[in-house]
Design a protein around this motif. Sequence first.
Motif, PDB file in Angstrom:
ATOM      1  N   CYS A   1       0.842  -1.194   0.000  1.00  0.00           N
ATOM      2  CA  CYS A   1       0.000   0.000   0.000  1.00  0.00           C
ATOM      3  C   CYS A   1       0.879   1.248   0.000  1.00  0.00           C
ATOM      4  O   CYS A   1       1.880   1.314   0.719  1.00  0.00           O
ATOM      5  CB  CYS A   1      -0.912   0.028   1.219  1.00  0.00           C
ATOM      6  SG  CYS A   1      -2.362  -1.015   1.059  1.00  0.00           S
ATOM      7  N   ARG A   2       0.476   2.217  -0.816  1.00  0.00           N
ATOM      8  CA  ARG A   2       1.114   3.532  -0.785  1.00  0.00           C
ATOM      9  C   ARG A   2       0.346   4.397   0.212  1.00  0.00           C
ATOM     10  O   ARG A   2      -0.863   4.588   0.084  1.00  0.00           O
ATOM     11  CB  ARG A   2       1.107   4.161  -2.174  1.00  0.00           C
ATOM     12  CG  ARG A   2       1.796   5.535  -2.214  1.00  0.00           C
ATOM     13  CD  ARG A   2       1.876   6.036  -3.642  1.00  0.00           C
ATOM     14  NE  ARG A   2       0.554   6.261  -4.197  1.00  0.00           N
ATOM     15  CZ  ARG A   2       0.173   5.827  -5.406  1.00  0.00           C
ATOM     16  NH1 ARG A   2       0.998   5.139  -6.161  1.00  0.00           N
ATOM     17  NH2 ARG A   2      -1.049   6.074  -5.842  1.00  0.00           N
ATOM     18  N   LEU A   3       1.057   4.903   1.204  1.00  0.00           N
ATOM     19  CA  LEU A   3       0.477   5.765   2.224  1.00  0.00           C
ATOM     20  C   LEU A   3       0.751   7.216   1.868  1.00  0.00           C
ATOM     21  O   LEU A   3       1.889   7.580   1.577  1.00  0.00           O
ATOM     22  CB  LEU A   3       1.096   5.441   3.587  1.00  0.00           C
ATOM     23  CG  LEU A   3       0.742   6.357   4.759  1.00  0.00           C
ATOM     24  CD1 LEU A   3      -0.717   6.170   5.164  1.00  0.00           C
ATOM     25  CD2 LEU A   3       1.675   6.097   5.950  1.00  0.00           C
ATOM     26  N   CYS A   4      -0.276   8.037   1.864  1.00  0.00           N
ATOM     27  CA  CYS A   4      -0.139   9.467   1.585  1.00  0.00           C
ATOM     28  C   CYS A   4      -0.855  10.219   2.700  1.00  0.00           C
ATOM     29  O   CYS A   4      -2.083  10.153   2.812  1.00  0.00           O
ATOM     30  CB  CYS A   4      -0.741   9.805   0.225  1.00  0.00           C
ATOM     31  SG  CYS A   4      -0.523  11.524  -0.281  1.00  0.00           S
ATOM     32  N   VAL A   5      -0.094  10.943   3.526  1.00  0.00           N
ATOM     33  CA  VAL A   5      -0.673  11.514   4.735  1.00  0.00           C
ATOM     34  C   VAL A   5      -0.027  12.853   5.062  1.00  0.00           C
ATOM     35  O   VAL A   5       1.150  13.071   4.771  1.00  0.00           O
ATOM     36  CB  VAL A   5      -0.496  10.534   5.922  1.00  0.00           C
ATOM     37  CG1 VAL A   5       0.988  10.330   6.258  1.00  0.00           C
ATOM     38  CG2 VAL A   5      -1.269  10.981   7.140  1.00  0.00           C
ATOM     39  N   ARG A   6      -0.808  13.727   5.646  1.00  0.00           N
ATOM     40  CA  ARG A   6      -0.287  14.931   6.296  1.00  0.00           C
ATOM     41  C   ARG A   6      -0.308  14.660   7.801  1.00  0.00           C
ATOM     42  O   ARG A   6      -1.344  14.782   8.443  1.00  0.00           O
ATOM     43  CB  ARG A   6      -1.123  16.169   5.933  1.00  0.00           C
ATOM     44  CG  ARG A   6      -0.951  16.617   4.502  1.00  0.00           C
ATOM     45  CD  ARG A   6      -1.679  17.914   4.214  1.00  0.00           C
ATOM     46  NE  ARG A   6      -1.419  18.369   2.855  1.00  0.00           N
ATOM     47  CZ  ARG A   6      -0.394  19.118   2.484  1.00  0.00           C
ATOM     48  NH1 ARG A   6       0.477  19.522   3.420  1.00  0.00           N
ATOM     49  NH2 ARG A   6      -0.215  19.477   1.237  1.00  0.00           N
ATOM     50  N   GLY A   7       0.821  14.234   8.315  1.00  0.00           N
ATOM     51  CA  GLY A   7       0.876  13.804   9.693  1.00  0.00           C
ATOM     52  C   GLY A   7       1.561  14.803  10.599  1.00  0.00           C
ATOM     53  O   GLY A   7       2.166  15.784  10.150  1.00  0.00           O
ATOM     54  N   GLU A   8       1.478  14.522  11.881  1.00  0.00           N
ATOM     55  CA  GLU A   8       2.168  15.310  12.881  1.00  0.00           C
ATOM     56  C   GLU A   8       3.537  14.692  13.160  1.00  0.00           C
ATOM     57  O   GLU A   8       3.743  13.490  12.970  1.00  0.00           O
ATOM     58  CB  GLU A   8       1.348  15.350  14.175  1.00  0.00           C
ATOM     59  CG  GLU A   8      -0.028  15.977  14.035  1.00  0.00           C
ATOM     60  CD  GLU A   8       0.045  17.453  13.694  1.00  0.00           C
ATOM     61  OE1 GLU A   8       0.988  18.129  14.150  1.00  0.00           O
ATOM     62  OE2 GLU A   8      -0.851  17.942  12.968  1.00  0.00           O
TER      63      GLU A   8
END
Length: 461
Positions: free
Chosen positions: A229-236
């Motif tokens: 899976c490709r993960l695309c996130v705006r994380g902290e």
Amino acid sequence: MEFPKSFIRASEAYNTFEHHVPAPYLRRAFQIDHEAKANVIITALGFYELYLNGERITKGRLAPYISNPDDLVYYDTYEVTLRAGENVLGVWLGNGFTNNPGGHIWDFGTAAFRAAPQMALCLTYTDKSGEAHCIESDETWRTESSPLLFDDYRFGEIYDGRVEIPGWNTIGFDDSAWEFAERAPQPRGEKRLCTAEPIDIVNELRPISVTKTEKGYLYDFGVNPAGVCRLCVRGELDQRIELRHGEHLKDGLPDVENIWFKREHWARDLEYVHKDVYTCRGDGEEVYTPAFTYHGFRYVLVSGITEAQATEDLLTALEMHSLLEERGGFSCSDETANKLQQMTRQSDVTNFYYFPTDCPQREKNGWTADAALAIDLALLNYDGILFYEKWFDDVADNIREDGRIAGIIPTSSWGYDDWIGPVWDASILIIPNAIYNYYGDKRTIEKIYPTVEKYLTYLKT
């Protein structure tokens, strides 16, 4: 092109469950006086990602071809263009088959060839005067730990985005603080060019549903592919996101007992099996795609994210397998029969990973009986001659001096005693015969004939 003279590695320390050793980066900068065509030979004990001047040029995924390096070491070749001035070769190494603690049930954790990942490379080009030059793997290469803190071919990865090294494989990067690589022992296996199809991404799947559960958010992709899976996130900053893959649900959550063995190391294995972990650096959009593992799954349980982050765009399933061309098919007026054909083909391609595996979610082994039973399915639907011919190089090299063959190929030492017998050994006759029936090609029969003779002699004992 000559095969490289030396293998190099970051160090002799290798990754274990108890002590994580990050996947190493290696780089080599060099100068040439004009633009030139060049040829590259590369192999790795483990997996490699190859870069030139920051551009990924690796053939497919999970390169090179998986094999027992005591028997065969497969290498790849590339044609590239060098720029005038500085050029940079970058190699990222994963553990692959050479260091596979997740395969402990089949003794891969105690394999004689178990070691830190290493690689051999030779880039050759000709200067303006016609003189040939070779940039080779040696102690002038620099090395540093990558953000990939743990990687296992069967289990998964742990990646820390906080310690990424931007531009590590690009021109102008300052590697003066990096360590020098060290020479590694030469593998015992015969070096051989890989002519089989690479593994690569064939499809991108969006989730058909995202469901909140007590343990996180369940992503359902509707089908059961093999891949990552490709993960695309705006994380902290410091946010830790876990992706647990599964093919079956129990009480609304992926059933890990359905995909792994509940044995003496169950508690330890449960922390790793079919789980990828990403820690965010917290500086905007972050994209993570596992490099040196794969999973069989329909469902992914995502933990460590907020409800706002749990969107359909968070995860994309990347379906992967060996790039076999379609050669046949089936359809009729009965939709049940059509659905069975579709499901059967889906099951088949999830097991096209260089050699025919038994399953992509649990064993990932080349069980010979499974391959023999599925050979007509494979060849009626796909052009598998290179796929099976290449595997039979490993089958031929698998035989012991006394004539025993293993039930899984490739193997390290497991499967010679407990699983030998007519269900498994029949593959050395059935598969070459099937290739001849479908293609009229006798090469696999000729290749395996001495192995068959030796094995039949062994049976007399």
